[in-house]
Design a protein around this motif. Structure first.
Motif, short mmCIF file in Angstrom:
data_model
loop_
_atom_site.label_atom_id
_atom_site.label_comp_id
_atom_site.label_asym_id
_atom_site.label_seq_id
_atom_site.Cartn_x
_atom_site.Cartn_y
_atom_site.Cartn_z
N ILE A 167 12.93 -59.78 -89.18
CA ILE A 167 14.11 -59.27 -88.46
C ILE A 167 15.35 -59.41 -89.34
O ILE A 167 16.16 -58.47 -89.47
CB ILE A 167 14.29 -60.01 -87.13
N ILE A 168 15.53 -60.60 -89.94
CA ILE A 168 16.66 -60.80 -90.84
C ILE A 168 16.61 -59.82 -92.00
O ILE A 168 17.63 -59.22 -92.39
CB ILE A 168 16.67 -62.25 -91.37
N SER A 169 15.42 -59.62 -92.56
CA SER A 169 15.26 -58.70 -93.69
C SER A 169 15.59 -57.27 -93.31
O SER A 169 16.18 -56.53 -94.09
CB SER A 169 13.84 -58.79 -94.24
N SER A 170 15.21 -56.86 -92.10
CA SER A 170 15.48 -55.49 -91.65
C SER A 170 16.98 -55.23 -91.57
O SER A 170 17.47 -54.22 -92.08
CB SER A 170 14.82 -55.25 -90.29
N PHE A 171 17.70 -56.14 -90.93
CA PHE A 171 19.16 -55.99 -90.85
C PHE A 171 19.78 -56.07 -92.25
O PHE A 171 20.75 -55.36 -92.55
CB PHE A 171 19.76 -57.05 -89.93
N GLY A 172 19.23 -56.95 -93.08
CA GLY A 172 19.76 -57.08 -94.44
C GLY A 172 19.57 -55.82 -95.26
O GLY A 172 20.45 -55.43 -96.04
N LEU A 173 18.44 -55.15 -95.10
CA LEU A 173 18.19 -53.91 -95.82
C LEU A 173 19.17 -52.81 -95.41
O LEU A 173 19.67 -52.06 -96.25
CB LEU A 173 16.76 -53.44 -95.59
N ILE A 174 19.46 -52.75 -94.12
CA ILE A 174 20.45 -51.77 -93.65
C ILE A 174 21.82 -52.08 -94.23
O ILE A 174 22.53 -51.19 -94.74
CB ILE A 174 20.51 -51.76 -92.11
N GLY A 175 22.21 -53.36 -94.19
CA GLY A 175 23.51 -53.76 -94.74
C GLY A 175 23.60 -53.54 -96.22
O GLY A 175 24.63 -53.07 -96.74
N ASN A 176 22.53 -53.86 -96.96
CA ASN A 176 22.54 -53.66 -98.41
C ASN A 176 22.62 -52.19 -98.78
O ASN A 176 23.24 -51.82 -99.78
CB ASN A 176 21.30 -54.29 -99.03
N THR A 177 21.99 -51.34 -97.97
CA THR A 177 22.07 -49.90 -98.23
C THR A 177 23.50 -49.40 -98.07
O THR A 177 24.02 -48.66 -98.93
CB THR A 177 21.14 -49.13 -97.26
N LEU A 178 24.16 -49.82 -96.99
CA LEU A 178 25.56 -49.43 -96.78
C LEU A 178 26.45 -50.02 -97.88
O LEU A 178 27.36 -49.34 -98.37
CB LEU A 178 26.03 -49.89 -95.41
N SER A 179 26.19 -51.26 -98.24
CA SER A 179 26.99 -51.90 -99.29
C SER A 179 26.86 -51.16 -100.61
O SER A 179 27.84 -50.94 -101.32
CB SER A 179 26.55 -53.36 -99.47
N PHE A 180 25.63 -50.77 -100.94
CA PHE A 180 25.41 -50.06 -102.20
C PHE A 180 26.16 -48.73 -102.21
O PHE A 180 26.78 -48.36 -103.23
CB PHE A 180 23.91 -49.82 -102.42
N ILE A 181 26.12 -48.00 -101.10
CA ILE A 181 26.80 -46.71 -101.03
C ILE A 181 28.31 -46.87 -101.26
O ILE A 181 28.93 -46.05 -101.94
CB ILE A 181 26.54 -46.04 -99.66
N VAL A 182 28.87 -47.95 -100.71
CA VAL A 182 30.32 -48.16 -100.85
C VAL A 182 30.67 -48.65 -102.24
O VAL A 182 31.56 -48.10 -102.90
CB VAL A 182 30.80 -49.17 -99.78
N VAL A 183 29.99 -49.69 -102.71
CA VAL A 183 30.40 -50.30 -103.99
C VAL A 183 30.07 -49.41 -105.18
O VAL A 183 30.72 -49.52 -106.22
CB VAL A 183 29.75 -51.69 -104.17
N ILE A 184 29.09 -48.52 -105.05
CA ILE A 184 28.81 -47.62 -106.16
C ILE A 184 29.96 -46.63 -106.33
O ILE A 184 30.21 -46.14 -107.44
CB ILE A 184 27.46 -46.88 -105.96
N GLN A 185 30.67 -46.34 -105.25
CA GLN A 185 31.87 -45.52 -105.35
C GLN A 185 33.00 -46.29 -106.03
O GLN A 185 33.72 -45.76 -106.87
CB GLN A 185 32.31 -45.07 -103.95
N LEU A 186 33.14 -47.56 -105.66
CA LEU A 186 34.19 -48.39 -106.24
C LEU A 186 33.91 -48.75 -107.69
O LEU A 186 34.83 -49.11 -108.43
CB LEU A 186 34.35 -49.67 -105.42
N SER A 187 32.64 -48.69 -108.10
CA SER A 187 32.29 -49.07 -109.48
C SER A 187 32.89 -48.13 -110.51
O SER A 187 32.90 -48.45 -111.70
CB SER A 187 30.77 -49.10 -109.63
N ARG A 188 33.44 -46.99 -110.07
CA ARG A 188 34.07 -46.08 -111.02
C ARG A 188 35.35 -46.66 -111.60
O ARG A 188 35.81 -46.24 -112.67
CB ARG A 188 34.38 -44.75 -110.33
N VAL A 189 35.95 -47.63 -110.89
CA VAL A 189 37.22 -48.20 -111.35
C VAL A 189 37.11 -49.66 -111.77
O VAL A 189 38.06 -50.21 -112.33
CB VAL A 189 38.29 -48.06 -110.24
N SER A 190 35.96 -50.30 -111.51
CA SER A 190 35.84 -51.72 -111.84
C SER A 190 34.39 -52.09 -112.08
O SER A 190 33.50 -51.73 -111.30
CB SER A 190 36.42 -52.59 -110.72
N SER A 191 34.16 -52.83 -113.16
CA SER A 191 32.81 -53.30 -113.46
C SER A 191 32.34 -54.31 -112.42
O SER A 191 31.13 -54.46 -112.20
CB SER A 191 32.78 -53.93 -114.85
#
Length: 363
Positions: free
Chosen positions: A68-92
């Protein structure tokens, strides 16, 4: 219920399993239990023996709570990746966070669903012949859990340079260098853990045929490599860097107090964007410390007291279960941490959400 012992060197995920013994297998052809091997089978309800309270609790943790923890974590990590990959254009810094989200997702899949992917890991236990614990699935879990730890080290190094050596940011804190660093870290960890892989065993599961090696070598190598690579060395490095970063922030603040608004220096000025990422980094580091320290404390205690980890495991099964739950929470907490402590992350998430909503309305 027949007692058995797991290999001493098995960390985390498989240390607190529930085993349902097949009491119907009485013939030599069905099962053989001696001093060297304990055979465990997962059978239907009609053939299962009585499960102790400890076994039931462990099975509940590994088959329900952690997935259950892993399922919620996978959803959160997917959203996190989508957001931070956009921000990675301006910061390593955000590029490292994107890689961390991917690595944590792999860990959650293997930690949360390994018993469903490869049931033999859960169903088999061989004294001193831990065949299933050196399978490709389990070693991949080891590799990516270590990789996540070292990505946090890379995050700390990146922010240390930004705070304590701001004039070197354009040289060292770049996307290209971040990509190179993450690839080098992964290759180094993979090379370090590759001797643990075993793709083919002999008939009695006492040695590995491909690549050729003894199980004793594999077990000893695991004991030497895993804990320092996973927790001890990364925690030590991150702790030192965190102290230096806090010291750098304090010194910069004291110096700015003695300067007028017109005399600020680039060497002494810290960008507001850097300060924003510092809060996010410290939150990530704090969670890593909290979830890693129990593992370090238990392993250090067993080494200092000369107590076999297997003995400690059977004496304190719920402590091992707690360690596994903390590990799952560590890899699943990214989205919550970034949302609570990352101002830029929240802004980008709102922009992304608004764009998706606008497209949905116009479409």
């Amino acid at each position: 219920m027949e007692n058995f012992t797991l290999p001493q060197n098995i960390r985390s995920m498989t240390k607190c399993n529930s085993f349902l013994w097949n009491s119907s297998s009485t013939s030599i052809q069905d099962a053989t239990i001696d001093n060297n091997t304990s055979l465990c089978n997962f059978t239907s309800a009609a053939n299962q023996s009585v499960i102790t309270e400890i076994d039931y609790g462990a099975s509940w943790v590994y088959f329900y709570l952690i997935p259950i923890i892993s399922s919620f974590g996978l959803i959160g990590n997917t959203l996190s990746f989508i957001v931070v990959i956009q921000l990675s254009r301006v910061s390593s810094f955000y590029l490292y966070l994107a890689v961390l989200a991917l690595s944590d997702s792999v860990v959650l899949i293997l930690l949360g669903f390994l018993y469903y992917i490869d049931p033999s890991v859960f169903l088999s236990a061989h004294k001193d012949t831990p065949r299933n614990y050196y399978s490709p699935f389990y070693i991949c879990y080891i590799i990516f859990s270590q990789y996540s730890s070292w990505i946090i080290v890379a995050l700390s190094v990146d922010r240390y340079i930004a705070v304590c050596h701001p004039l070197k940011v354009k040289t060292f804190c770049t996307r290209k260098r971040a990509i190179t660093t993450t690839m080098c870290i992964f290759l180094a960890i993979f090379a370090l853990d590759f001797p643990l892989f075993c793709f083919k065993w002999n008939d009695d599961n006492t040695s590995c045929l491909f690549p050729a090696k003894s199980i004793h070598f594999t077990a000893e190598y695991f004991n030497i490599i895993d804990l320092p690579t996973y927790a001890m060395v990364p925690v030590a490095i991150i702790l030192v860097l965190s102290i230096l970063i806090i010291r750098g922030l304090y010194i910069a603040n004291k110096r700015r107090q003695h300067l007028s608004n017109n005399l600020t220096s680039g060497r002494m000025k810290i960008k507001s964007s850097t300060l924003k990422t510092m809060v996010l980094l410290m939150a990530t580091v704090l969670i890593f410390f909290m979830t890693s320290l129990p593992v370090i404390c238990v392993m250090t205690y067993t080494l200092a007291a000369d107590v076999g980890f297997t003995v400690f495991m059977h004496s304190n099964p719920y402590i091992i279960c707690m360690i596994d739950v903390l590990s799952a929470l560590n890899h699943a907490a990214n989205f919550a941490l970034y949302g609570l402590t990352g101002t830029t992350f929240r802004e980008e998430l709102l922009k992304l959400f608004c764009r998706c909503r606008f497209r949905g309305v116009t479409g």
